[in-house]
Scaffold this active site. Structure first.
Site, short mmCIF file in Angstrom:
data_model
loop_
_atom_site.label_atom_id
_atom_site.label_comp_id
_atom_site.label_asym_id
_atom_site.label_seq_id
_atom_site.Cartn_x
_atom_site.Cartn_y
_atom_site.Cartn_z
N GLU A 155 0.87 -1.22 -0.01
CA GLU A 155 0.07 0.03 -0.05
C GLU A 155 0.85 1.26 -0.09
OE1 GLU A 155 -1.34 1.90 3.54
OE2 GLU A 155 -1.21 -0.16 4.67
N VAL A 209 -5.63 -0.06 3.16
CA VAL A 209 -5.84 -1.61 2.94
C VAL A 209 -6.91 -1.98 1.83
CG1 VAL A 209 -6.40 -3.61 4.25
CG2 VAL A 209 -4.72 -2.13 5.23
N ASP A 264 -18.79 3.48 13.43
CA ASP A 264 -17.39 3.64 12.87
C ASP A 264 -16.79 2.25 12.59
OD1 ASP A 264 -15.15 4.70 11.99
OD2 ASP A 264 -14.92 6.15 13.43
N SER A 284 -14.06 0.07 10.03
CA SER A 284 -13.25 0.31 8.84
C SER A 284 -13.89 -0.48 7.66
CB SER A 284 -11.89 -0.09 9.03
OG SER A 284 -11.06 -0.39 8.01
N LYS A 319 -4.60 -1.92 15.60
CA LYS A 319 -3.97 -1.08 16.68
C LYS A 319 -4.64 -1.16 17.61
CE LYS A 319 -1.99 2.02 13.12
NZ LYS A 319 -2.46 1.42 12.05
#
Length: 300
Positions: A24, A106, A138, A140, A159
């Site tokens: 990426e 990603v 929220d 991803s 994380k």
């Protein structure tokens, strides 16, 4: 229809069935400081080559998705004044349609890699379910893409700012196998263990490739291989916990949410840790690139 542009080397490798590893560009333009990002970009590609695979760093430049950046394009992505947008999957259409340039996350890298015929992708950390997502929704886009795109994603977990239990639950719901590489614990990026177990474990590239091959016969989802940060590069847990507490307060005080959370939090970690987190970030992504290349070789 705008097609993805492949470098000559990547196109030849894909056509001939040689191993290729997607990389990426968001980690370069939004995750690492200028100067260091270009050094890491070059080392990532060198690491993939040394393990026997072809690197394909992906970005969108002037409205064209590119897999396999040239040295000049890599310089552009890593330049301090690059002004690149951060492009998740939802942003690809607008960026391409409007002729914009951006670094891929990603979600978007996995999607473009799949379109290019590349099935292995190495990154730093996966996005996931944010704390408080029951109210904010929220979550991803990385998770949704993994549910639909049959890419092997090699990362160092997620994380610790995320709701890791909920993230693992969403992956399970979407039939995404989660493998631990030489570990029974799901890693938390800077830390080797999040305290949550992984459902499956593999101890070498051969077994990892066997799992990916078998999974692709039965499902269209991707596979997540969680590779803990090298032991010597793991962040001190006390330092990590202090930085995380301060970082969460920073996010709250500034009202940061969505795709802005990660860059703000990373910047806080980099600044407040005196560079310790930068060293850790670099070590883990290089380790993931090496492992991804080894598995790509086995798959080929």
């Amino acid at each position: 229809m705008t097609q993805i542009s492949l470098s000559g080397e990547v196109a030849e490798a894909v056509d001939s069935g040689r191993p290729v590893v997607a990389l990426e560009s968001t980690i370069l333009s939004h995750g690492l400081p200028p100067g260091r990002n270009l050094d890491v970009a070059r080392r990532l590609e060198e690491t993939v080559r040394a393990a026997g695979a072809v690197p394909a760093t992906i970005a969108v430049l002037d409205g064209v998705p590119v897999a396999g950046l040239s040295p000049a394009q890599l310089d552009r992505v890593c330049a301090a004044d690059s002004g690149l947008d951060k492009l998740s999957l939802r942003d690809l259409g607008p960026a391409i349609g409007l002729g914009r340039s951006g670094a891929t996350t990603v979600a978007s890298t996995s999607t473009l890699a799949h379109q290019a015929g590349i099935g292995v992708f190495a990154t730093g950390g996966l996005g996931g379910v944010h704390l408080g997502a029951a109210d904010s929704w929220d979550i991803s886009a990385d998770l949704g893409v993994l549910a639909r795109v049959p890419t092997l994603v090699v990362c160092s977990g997620v994380k610790s700012v995320l709701d890791i239990a909920a993230t693992l639950e969403v992956l399970e719901t979407n039939s995404v196998p989660v493998l631990g590489y030489r570990t029974d614990d799901f890693p938390a990026f800077y830390l080797r263990s999040s305290g949550f177990p992984v459902p499956w474990r593999v101890d070498d590239a051969v077994r990892a490739a066997a799992v990916v091959t078998a999974h692709r016969q039965y499902a269209g989802s991707g596979v997540l291989l969680a590779n803990p940060i090298p032991p010597e590069s793991e962040m001190d847990r006390e330092l990590h916990d202090r930085l995380l507490t301060d970082g969460l307060e920073l996010l709250r005080s500034k009202g940061v949410h969505g795709k802005d959370v990660t860059p703000v939090l990373l910047e806080h970690f980099h600044t407040a840790s005196g560079g310790v987190s930068l060293d850790a970030n670099e070590a883990l992504v290089l380790a993931n690139a090496k492992l991804a290349a080894e598995i790509a070789v086995e798959l080929a």
